[in-house]
Design a protein around this motif. Structure first.
Motif, mmCIF file in Angstrom:
data_model
loop_
_atom_site.group_PDB
_atom_site.id
_atom_site.type_symbol
_atom_site.label_atom_id
_atom_site.label_comp_id
_atom_site.label_asym_id
_atom_site.label_seq_id
_atom_site.Cartn_x
_atom_site.Cartn_y
_atom_site.Cartn_z
ATOM 1 N N LYS A 180 0.841 -1.202 0.000
ATOM 2 C CA LYS A 180 0.000 0.000 0.000
ATOM 3 C C LYS A 180 0.879 1.256 0.000
ATOM 4 N N GLN B 70 2.607 1.524 -3.557
ATOM 5 C CA GLN B 70 1.634 1.898 -4.597
ATOM 6 C C GLN B 70 1.267 3.370 -4.471
ATOM 7 N N ASP C 260 0.172 -1.302 -8.317
ATOM 8 C CA ASP C 260 -1.292 -1.253 -8.190
ATOM 9 C C ASP C 260 -1.893 -2.658 -8.238
ATOM 10 N N TRP C 261 -1.404 -3.487 -9.172
ATOM 11 C CA TRP C 261 -1.924 -4.850 -9.269
ATOM 12 C C TRP C 261 -1.544 -5.674 -8.037
ATOM 13 N N LYS D 182 -1.031 -4.536 -5.014
ATOM 14 C CA LYS D 182 -1.855 -4.090 -3.894
ATOM 15 C C LYS D 182 -3.272 -4.665 -3.991
ATOM 16 N N LYS D 183 -3.875 -4.583 -5.173
ATOM 17 C CA LYS D 183 -5.237 -5.091 -5.337
ATOM 18 C C LYS D 183 -5.305 -6.592 -5.061
ATOM 19 N N THR D 184 -4.289 -7.314 -5.523
ATOM 20 C CA THR D 184 -4.270 -8.765 -5.297
ATOM 21 C C THR D 184 -4.140 -9.082 -3.818
ATOM 22 N N ARG E 266 -7.426 -8.380 -1.897
ATOM 23 C CA ARG E 266 -8.382 -9.480 -2.113
ATOM 24 C C ARG E 266 -7.929 -10.758 -1.424
#
Length: 455
Positions: A356, A359, A374-375, A377-379, A382
């Motif tokens: 975090k 990013q 970004d990818w 962090k999103k992964t 989730r």
């Protein structure tokens, strides 16, 4: 007005760091801490500005060789030989030369430079001046992290006092040489800790990295040859000039001279900034200097050099804390930020917290870093929430490995390297989050507070 502000700020103890100590410390950079050295007259009583006066009587090449022979390596993260870096600056230049102090201390887990600015600001000024004499510069800049507002007040006063004494400006110390120093405050961007982005910021531009080559030693600030060193590095130089290269080199290990300010934080009984010899045992640092792991917990992992460095497991901590030894162990000494993680912490959550940060701090200039962080962090968001699939684990490692070495500056590497280590060394912990299961550490009622990374 500056005198008034500094007095007011020093009256608020919340701003001032508490000093810690341990018998194994070797006081070099910290020898004046707690002795009132922010006052220039007190600094002079404590041998202040003697080093620069000595340097004024030396040839530039002799100054560089003294720093080379000391084994001083950059304390900002890269660990490159300081004297070697200075030697790259061309002797002749059609454009002015500059010395820059990088005080943009933004690496999570690192909080050492703030103490130098707070306790011994004139040591930084003196270090910049000696660097200027070594490379033939007549101007220096001290760039301080945007969030360090009260430290900027202290630093500005120190510069003003040095001018009032005639130590800066025209004909310094009656030598016939001129040298000016300017303060510059950042705007809170981690990216400007990268040296080329720092120069862009100083020039009034957006803080984004430059393509290299050319390197700063040849084409730097405003196109002139430029030396950029970390605050701790420059604060070490006056001590080397007075004590001698041989003395300083003997404190550490071969090719790793002197001491290091280690920022010990996280799940440790006695957190703080300790000045220890280069090559000091990491295991001893955690269990003796830091007092061990509190609350009866055991050690799970250690981040040895700030958030951007790959973690070490509990089985990998019997190593010496110098650049070469930590490198052989598969990590980096970095900025000296040692973050201790106990067995109650979730590595997936720690990895998410780390990502975090990166990013958010990516300048967005290059695609691998902008999209990669970004990818990731999103992964991780989730995944930690229980929505991950097994393929995500391999994808995170694959994505991180493909970010390495493919960005304009090391920020992409800083995000990728710790992620690769987390996935490789704690894969089982990632697998425990699969099939919609919530975080097992939170589910079991274990301590949910992540280790605090000094920042």
């Amino acid at each position: 007005m500056l005198n008034y502000l500094i007095t007011k700020l020093q009256n608020y103890s919340i701003f001032m760091a508490s000093l810690v100590s341990h018998p194994d410390e070797v006081k070099v950079v910290t020898k004046r801490f707690g002795l009132g050295a922010t006052n220039i007259d007190r600094y002079l009583e404590l041998d202040g500005y003697k080093a620069v006066q000595k340097a004024l009587g030396m040839e530039a090449e002799a100054i560089i060789n003294e720093v080379k022979n000391s084994g001083l390596r950059g304390r900002g993260g890269a660990g490159f030989s300081t004297g070697m870096k200075w030697s790259f600056v061309p002797k002749q230049s059609a454009k002015p030369k500059y010395v820059l102090c990088n005080g943009d201390e933004s690496e999570p887990g690192t909080c050492k430079d703030r103490l130098i600015f707070e306790q011994d600001p004139h040591a930084v000024i003196e270090g910049v001046m000696i660097g200027g004499l070594a490379v033939g510069a007549k101007s220096g800049y001290i760039y301080i992290r945007g969030e360090y507002r009260y430290l900027s007040v202290i630093m500005q006063k120190a510069i003003r006092d040095a001018y009032a004494k005639g130590f800066l400006g025209k004909n310094i110390f009656g030598s016939g040489k001129d040298f000016d120093i300017y303060w510059h405050g950042g705007a809170g961007a981690y990216e400007v800790g990268e040296e080329s982005a720092l120069m862009e910021s100083l020039e009034g531009k957006r803080g984004i990295p430059r393509i290299r080559p050319p390197f700063p030693a040849v084409v730097g600030l405003w196109g002139g040859p430029t030396v950029i060193n970390n605050a701790e590095t420059l604060a070490s130089v006056p001590h080397i000039m007075l004590g001698g290269a041989e003395w300083y080199a003997k404190i550490g290990t071969p090719k790793n001279g002197g001491t290091r300010l280690f920022c010990l934080s996280g799940n440790v009984a006695k957190p703080g900034v300790y000045e220890l010899p280069m090559g000091y045992s990491l295991k001893k640092m955690i269990y003796e200097v830091g007092g061990g792991i509190p609350n009866g917990r055991t050690l799970k992992a250690v981040v040895p050099g700030g958030a951007s460095t790959p973690c070490l497991t509990a089985d990998e901590i019997d190593i010496n804390m110098d650049f070469d030894s930590v490198g052989k162990a598969g990590s980096m000494l970095g900025s000296g930020g040692v973050v201790v993680i106990d067995d109650a912490q979730c590595i997936v959550k720690f990895a998410l917290r780390t990502m975090k940060f990166y990013q958010h701090e990516s300048c967005g200039w290059c695609i691998p870093c902008r999209e990669g962080t970004d990818w990731l962090k999103k992964t991780l968001v989730r995944f930690h929430a229980g929505g991950g699939v097994k393929k995500d684990i391999d994808n995170m490692q694959y994505l991180s490995e493909n970010m390495l070495g493919r960005t304009f500056c090391p920020l992409g590497d800083a995000a990728a390297m710790p992620t690769i280590a987390f996935v490789k060394k704690f894969r089982r912990e990632f697998e425990d989050h699969l099939e919609g299961r919530p975080c097992p550490y939170e589910e079991e009622g274990a301590l949910q507070q992540l280790p605090v990374m000094a920042h």
